[in-house]
Scaffold this active site. Structure first.
Site, PDB file in Angstrom:
ATOM      1  N   GLY A  82       0.882  -1.305   0.026  1.00  0.00           N
ATOM      2  CA  GLY A  82      -0.021  -0.102   0.053  1.00  0.00           C
ATOM      3  C   GLY A  82       0.805   1.386  -0.172  1.00  0.00           C
ATOM      4  N   ALA A  83       1.974   1.167  -0.523  1.00  0.00           N
ATOM      5  CA  ALA A  83       3.109   2.348  -0.449  1.00  0.00           C
ATOM      6  C   ALA A  83       2.775   3.577  -1.406  1.00  0.00           C
ATOM      7  CB  ALA A  83       4.461   1.764  -0.901  1.00  0.00           C
ATOM      8  N   GLY A 129      -0.511   4.822  -1.326  1.00  0.00           N
ATOM      9  CA  GLY A 129      -1.574   5.459  -0.883  1.00  0.00           C
ATOM     10  C   GLY A 129      -0.669   6.569   0.374  1.00  0.00           C
ATOM     11  N   GLY A 149       0.752   4.901   3.269  1.00  0.00           N
ATOM     12  CA  GLY A 149       1.998   4.275   2.791  1.00  0.00           C
ATOM     13  C   GLY A 149       3.179   5.121   2.189  1.00  0.00           C
ATOM     14  N   LYS A 180       2.394   2.843 -11.913  1.00  0.00           N
ATOM     15  CA  LYS A 180       1.770   4.163 -11.615  1.00  0.00           C
ATOM     16  C   LYS A 180       3.052   5.164 -11.030  1.00  0.00           C
ATOM     17  CE  LYS A 180      -1.762   4.218  -8.568  1.00  0.00           C
ATOM     18  NZ  LYS A 180      -2.760   3.935  -7.367  1.00  0.00           N
ATOM     19  N   LYS A 221     -10.932  -3.805  11.877  1.00  0.00           N
ATOM     20  CA  LYS A 221      -9.561  -3.670  12.338  1.00  0.00           C
ATOM     21  C   LYS A 221      -9.206  -4.870  13.342  1.00  0.00           C
ATOM     22  CE  LYS A 221      -8.430   0.629  10.519  1.00  0.00           C
ATOM     23  NZ  LYS A 221      -7.983   2.342  10.603  1.00  0.00           N
TER      24      LYS A 221
END
Ligand SMILES: NC(=O)c1ccc[n+]([C@@H]2O[C@H](COP(=O)([O-])OP(=O)(O)OC[C@H]3O[C@@H](n4cnc5c(N)ncnc54)[C@H](OP(=O)(O)O)[C@@H]3O)[C@@H](O)[C@H]2O)c1
Length: 322
Positions: free
Chosen positions: A7-8, A10, A13, A40, A126
């Site tokens: 998720g880096a 985001g 991230g 991306k 979570k």
């Protein structure tokens, strides 16, 4: 230390990776991106900064996934976590980490303090993930961070911040005097870099934040720094509870379009009325507190953040999300 971030690209991230690569002598960072996203600009920019980027499929606990994770000291998930589907993805990641004998897994919490069950849908999800982590005895650290400065500012009547704020604060919850812990989203990585090398935080939950504010004090400061008078529209607990009930019923009936309304109203209740997001509540819930663990660590002040926002120096949240 070999650290893998999922998720880096985001918001969280990006902060985490930047916090880690500031100490290249300590961390060798790999970002795992899904195949459709690997080209991306966010991942290409990370490559330029020396981060290894590999593709990942989090659909099953495959041999390929376990091989990718093998050798990692720490795996940090910064995945979105608003839906049961996201828990499923992270359960798979956690199970693969266990198979790969990862030294420590950081699940995607990174939120405000809230009791584990029955208050917030997002928190329940979570905690479902944390239950899974514990059920397989995977070494972990939960990191919660309070509420982002980036989500705490009201719009200005002049419209000056119309492009700067993705989710401006339109109402004050209750009387506006409830204290809540805030963080500059850009500081999250700085705290994470300390927490993940700290043996005291293994199999524990840690609460890091920058400053404590009330909504009234935030509005006062915004008025002082912007020289604008900001209207204060209050929403009381009854109205919030009613919005939560309506959204809850819609979600229970399968209307996922109401998840966002539910989550945001529950946040307003937790942050602005119940007052859960405080170091005192965190201690009660068994958290270690960042300011006790790392008294030397300083985050950005809200005042500086507002000044930078007014000067157009802060990137709009989720500007790059597609
Ligand atoms: N404390 C606060 O005020 C606050 C505010 C907002 C969020 N949060 C929390 O922060 C955490 C992260 O949220 P965020 O808003 O920072 O996330 P985000 O910006 O939405 O980013 C999500 C990341 O997950 C990746 N991703 C999604 N599904 C994937 C998959 N199947 N395989 C691989 N990668 C995948 C996305 O990659 P792509 O590039 O492929 O899309 C992106 O990098 C959540 O737990 C959230 O609750 C806290």
């Amino acid at each position: 230390m070999k650290v893998i971030v999922v998720g880096a690209s985001g918001e969280t991230g990006t902060s985490v990776v930047h916090g880690l690569i500031k100490s290249p002598e300590n961390f060798e960072v790999t970002a795992l991106a899904r195949k459709s996203s690997v080209d991306k600009p966010e991942y290409l920019a990370l490559k330029d900064l020396g981060v290894t980027v590999s593709t990942v499929d989090l659909g099953t606990v495959s041999d390929e996934l376990v091989a990718l994770l093998t050798g990692a000291d720490v795996v940090i998930s910064c995945l979105t976590s608003g839906h049961a589907e996201h828990v499923k993805t992270q359960n798979i990641l956690a199970s693969a980490c266990k198979k790969a004998s990862v030294g420590r897994f950081v699940p995607s919490f990174f939120g405000p303090i809230c009791p584990p069950r029955g208050i917030m849908l997002l928190r329940n999800l979570k905690e479902d993930l944390l239950d899974h982590i514990k059920s397989i005895y995977l070494p972990y650290t939960v990191i919660d961070v309070g509420w982002w400065y980036q989500l705490s500012l009201p719009p200005l009547p002049s419209g000056k911040l119309a492009n700067a704020l993705t989710m401006p604060v339109q109402t004050i919850s209750g009387n506006g005097n409830t204290e809540t812990a805030l963080i500059d989203k850009r500081d999250i990585g700085k705290y994470v870099a300390r927490v993940i090398v700290d043996p005291r935080t293994l199999n524990k939950s840690v609460f890091v934040y920058n400053e404590i504010w009330t909504q009234n004090r935030i509005f006062d400061l915004m008025e002082k720094l912007s020289s604008e008078e900001i209207p204060r529209n209050h929403v009381n607990e009854q109205v919030l509870q009613s919005k939560i009930k309506t959204a809850n019923e819609a979600v229970a009936a399968g209307d996922n379009t109401q998840i966002r309304n539910l989550v945001m109203s529950q946040y307003e209740l937790v942050l602005g009325i119940r007052g859960d997001n405080s170091p005192e509540c965190a201690k009660y819930l068994g958290y270690l507190i960042g300011k006790d663990l790392y008294p030397d660590l300083q985050g950005e002040s809200l005042e500086q953040f507002i000044n930078d926002t007014l000067a157009g120096k802060i990137e709009r949240l989720y500007a790059r999300r597609r």
